[in-house]
Design a protein around this motif. Structure first.
Motif, PDB file in Angstrom:
ATOM      1  N   ARG A 107       0.818  -1.219   0.000  1.00 21.30           N
ATOM      2  CA  ARG A 107       0.000   0.000   0.000  1.00 21.30           C
ATOM      3  C   ARG A 107       0.849   1.265   0.000  1.00 21.30           C
ATOM      4  O   ARG A 107       0.536   2.229  -0.713  1.00 21.30           O
ATOM      5  CB  ARG A 107      -0.929   0.008   1.212  1.00 21.30           C
ATOM      6  N   TRP A 108       1.944   1.272   0.785  1.00 19.84           N
ATOM      7  CA  TRP A 108       2.648   2.527   1.024  1.00 19.84           C
ATOM      8  C   TRP A 108       4.001   2.689   0.335  1.00 19.84           C
ATOM      9  O   TRP A 108       4.331   3.804  -0.095  1.00 19.84           O
ATOM     10  CB  TRP A 108       2.825   2.740   2.529  1.00 19.84           C
ATOM     11  N   ILE A 109       4.789   1.637   0.219  1.00 23.76           N
ATOM     12  CA  ILE A 109       6.152   1.811  -0.288  1.00 23.76           C
ATOM     13  C   ILE A 109       6.197   2.301  -1.732  1.00 23.76           C
ATOM     14  O   ILE A 109       6.928   3.256  -2.044  1.00 23.76           O
ATOM     15  CB  ILE A 109       6.981   0.524  -0.103  1.00 23.76           C
ATOM     16  N   PRO A 110       5.428   1.732  -2.667  1.00 18.62           N
ATOM     17  CA  PRO A 110       5.462   2.288  -4.031  1.00 18.62           C
ATOM     18  C   PRO A 110       5.038   3.754  -4.086  1.00 18.62           C
ATOM     19  O   PRO A 110       5.604   4.539  -4.861  1.00 18.62           O
ATOM     20  CB  PRO A 110       4.474   1.391  -4.791  1.00 18.62           C
ATOM     21  N   ALA A 111       4.067   4.139  -3.263  1.00 19.00           N
ATOM     22  CA  ALA A 111       3.613   5.529  -3.253  1.00 19.00           C
ATOM     23  C   ALA A 111       4.671   6.461  -2.675  1.00 19.00           C
ATOM     24  O   ALA A 111       4.817   7.610  -3.115  1.00 19.00           O
ATOM     25  CB  ALA A 111       2.316   5.643  -2.456  1.00 19.00           C
ATOM     26  N   VAL A 112       5.419   5.982  -1.693  1.00 21.34           N
ATOM     27  CA  VAL A 112       6.525   6.777  -1.140  1.00 21.34           C
ATOM     28  C   VAL A 112       7.629   6.945  -2.179  1.00 21.34           C
ATOM     29  O   VAL A 112       8.166   8.041  -2.377  1.00 21.34           O
ATOM     30  CB  VAL A 112       7.075   6.115   0.139  1.00 21.34           C
ATOM     31  N   ILE A 113       7.971   5.870  -2.878  1.00 18.74           N
ATOM     32  CA  ILE A 113       9.036   5.910  -3.882  1.00 18.74           C
ATOM     33  C   ILE A 113       8.665   6.817  -5.046  1.00 18.74           C
ATOM     34  O   ILE A 113       9.520   7.526  -5.597  1.00 18.74           O
ATOM     35  CB  ILE A 113       9.348   4.479  -4.375  1.00 18.74           C
ATOM     36  N   SER A 114       7.398   6.844  -5.424  1.00 21.52           N
ATOM     37  CA  SER A 114       6.959   7.704  -6.531  1.00 21.52           C
ATOM     38  C   SER A 114       6.788   9.154  -6.113  1.00 21.52           C
ATOM     39  O   SER A 114       6.680  10.040  -6.967  1.00 21.52           O
ATOM     40  CB  SER A 114       5.635   7.186  -7.099  1.00 21.52           C
ATOM     41  N   GLY A 115       6.747   9.407  -4.798  1.00 19.28           N
ATOM     42  CA  GLY A 115       6.541  10.768  -4.309  1.00 19.28           C
ATOM     43  C   GLY A 115       5.084  11.145  -4.179  1.00 19.28           C
ATOM     44  O   GLY A 115       4.765  12.304  -3.878  1.00 19.28           O
ATOM     45  N   GLU A 116       4.188  10.192  -4.369  1.00 22.37           N
ATOM     46  CA  GLU A 116       2.761  10.479  -4.250  1.00 22.37           C
ATOM     47  C   GLU A 116       2.290  10.461  -2.797  1.00 22.37           C
ATOM     48  O   GLU A 116       1.280  11.079  -2.468  1.00 22.37           O
ATOM     49  CB  GLU A 116       1.951   9.468  -5.064  1.00 22.37           C
ATOM     50  N   ALA A 117       2.986   9.733  -1.932  1.00 23.67           N
ATOM     51  CA  ALA A 117       2.645   9.694  -0.506  1.00 23.67           C
ATOM     52  C   ALA A 117       3.825  10.232   0.294  1.00 23.67           C
ATOM     53  O   ALA A 117       4.982   9.909   0.017  1.00 23.67           O
ATOM     54  CB  ALA A 117       2.318   8.270  -0.065  1.00 23.67           C
ATOM     55  N   VAL A 118       3.522  11.036   1.300  1.00 21.69           N
ATOM     56  CA  VAL A 118       4.536  11.627   2.184  1.00 21.69           C
ATOM     57  C   VAL A 118       4.554  10.844   3.483  1.00 21.69           C
ATOM     58  O   VAL A 118       3.512  10.608   4.103  1.00 21.69           O
ATOM     59  CB  VAL A 118       4.229  13.108   2.451  1.00 21.69           C
ATOM     60  N   ALA A 119       5.749  10.437   3.916  1.00 21.33           N
ATOM     61  CA  ALA A 119       5.906   9.623   5.122  1.00 21.33           C
ATOM     62  C   ALA A 119       6.550  10.429   6.241  1.00 21.33           C
ATOM     63  O   ALA A 119       7.230  11.430   5.996  1.00 21.33           O
ATOM     64  CB  ALA A 119       6.750   8.386   4.815  1.00 21.33           C
ATOM     65  N   ALA A 120       6.342   9.968   7.491  1.00 26.16           N
ATOM     66  CA  ALA A 120       6.915  10.660   8.648  1.00 26.16           C
ATOM     67  C   ALA A 120       7.233   9.643   9.743  1.00 26.16           C
ATOM     68  O   ALA A 120       6.561   8.616   9.868  1.00 26.16           O
ATOM     69  CB  ALA A 120       5.963  11.727   9.176  1.00 26.16           C
ATOM     70  N   PHE A 121       8.225   9.971  10.550  1.00 25.42           N
ATOM     71  CA  PHE A 121       8.714   9.132  11.650  1.00 25.42           C
ATOM     72  C   PHE A 121       8.333   9.845  12.938  1.00 25.42           C
ATOM     73  O   PHE A 121       8.895  10.903  13.253  1.00 25.42           O
ATOM     74  CB  PHE A 121      10.229   8.998  11.514  1.00 25.42           C
TER      75      PHE A 121
END
Length: 382
Positions: A107-121
């Motif tokens: 769900r999340w890793i491809p979207a993070v790699i493409s820049g479509e989803a922003v992640a945070a720690f």
């Protein structure tokens, strides 16, 4: 303490660094608003740069620390805002890649790699920064899921991220052994926050969890073992914080070498003064020492081995490189004089940006404690 063989870049690593420089130069235009710059993140994805956070692939074993350092050092010399945006994508999503279910990764890793989803720690709290074991954000069981209640503070990309890696207390009074990591979507009901106005315009904010419910498969790794998830992530990223520092210091030094060659003082270039030339030599030597320590730590991480030694080397790399970068940038500002203090000057920008590196992902004092405990023993240190 065992040693590490002298580090040397391979031809492939040098080629990768050239590719990053060519891909990024002239194509990254941050807006510096203090909020998540989604256009910048998407550009990083479109250029293929975000894929480098994971060694070019999407499996935990592909996260190459040396490649991550090359990526961060190179982009830092081009744009510190872009470098920060890139690094936060990795820091926020790596725990999902490392410890999440197949469904979460898909769900999340491809979207993070493409820049479509922003992640945070999301680890830090008002009373639990350096002492991460003192976390107070609560996660309580609710049927087949969990309910999160409490606050997080100084969280990069908050409150605008699409997915947060959140560390919460699942067992009271258990210290580091009672913390669990969760993947929490930014759109979750009950999750809110506000941005914080910082010295440099980076996206940092506060999060409020008002009964935020997440399903059982939101757990990253094992219940009550979230501290290990955090440490594995930080052991990978700490040397690369050092690489960020090295890149900033290199940019400052490059600008300063040009300046002292061109600046005329008393009818001669500023560089002709021995005090100035020797200062440049000292700054360059300190920079090279920092770079070698960073890449030795990254190579040791990639080679595997004893986790405690990896933690020590990661701590040494972050400690020395970030402290050295502060001194180098300060020295470069001094050699530029008043011009470097003017708003908009590249050195003024670096001078503001370099300060945070000695604090986040474990302050310098925390790194010294990690190193000391590793060498002397926990029973002798606090």
């Amino acid at each position: 303490m065992s040693g590490v063989a002298a580090f040397r870049f391979t031809d492939d690593q040098r080629e990768y660094q050239r590719w990053v420089r060519d891909a990024a130069t002239g194509k990254l235009a941050p807006r510096g608003t203090g909020r998540v710059d989604r256009e910048l993140v998407r550009t990083l994805g479109e250029l293929g740069l975000l894929r480098g956070l994971f060694g070019g692939g999407a499996e935990p074993t592909d996260a190459a620390a040396v490649q991550l350092c090359l990526l961060r050092e190179t982009i830092a010399q081009i744009s510190t805002e872009a470098e920060t945006a890139l690094a936060l994508q990795g820091l926020g999503s790596y725990p999902i890649l490392q410890s999440g279910s197949a469904e979460l990764r898909t769900r999340w890793i491809p979207a993070v790699i493409s820049g479509e989803a922003v992640a945070a720690f999301a680890l830090t709290e008002a009373g639990a920064g350096s002492d991460a074991a003192a976390l107070r954000l609560r996660a309580e069981r609710d049927g087949d899921g969990w309910v999160l209640t409490g606050e997080k503070l100084w969280i990069s990309n908050a409150p605008d991220a699409d997915i947060y890696t959140v560390f919460a207390r699942t067992t009271p009074d258990a210290g580091a052994r009672g913390v669990t990591a969760f993947a929490v979507p930014g759109a979750s009901a009950g999750l809110s926050g506000e941005p914080l106005d910082m010295l440099s315009p980076h996206p940092i904010g506060r999060l409020v969890f008002d009964g935020v419910r997440v399903p059982a498969d939101a757990v990253l790794g094992e219940v009550d073992r979230g501290f290990a998830v955090a440490m594995r992530t930080l052991d990978l990223f700490r040397p690369s914080v050092g690489a960020f520092a090295v890149g900033m210091a290199q940019a400052a030094l490059d600008a300063t070498v040009t300046h002292v060659r061109e600046r005329q003082v008393y009818g001669a270039p500023l560089a002709s003064q021995q005090a100035v030339a020797h200062r440049i030599a000292d700054l360059a030597t300190e920079l090279e020492a920092a770079r070698l320590l960073v890449y030795a730590a990254a190579a040791a991480y990639d080679d595997g081995g004893e986790p405690e030694q990896q933690s020590r080397r990661s701590a040494m790399a972050k400690l020395y490189a970030t402290e050295a970068a502060q001194r180098i940038v300060d020295g470069c500002v001094q050699l530029h004089g008043a011009a470097a203090l003017r708003h908009g000057h590249p050195l003024e920008h670096l001078y503001r940006d370099v300060r945070a590196l000695r604090i986040y992902e474990g302050a310098s004092e925390v790194q010294r404690s990690i190193i000391a405990r590793n060498l002397i023993g926990r029973e002798y240190t606090r």
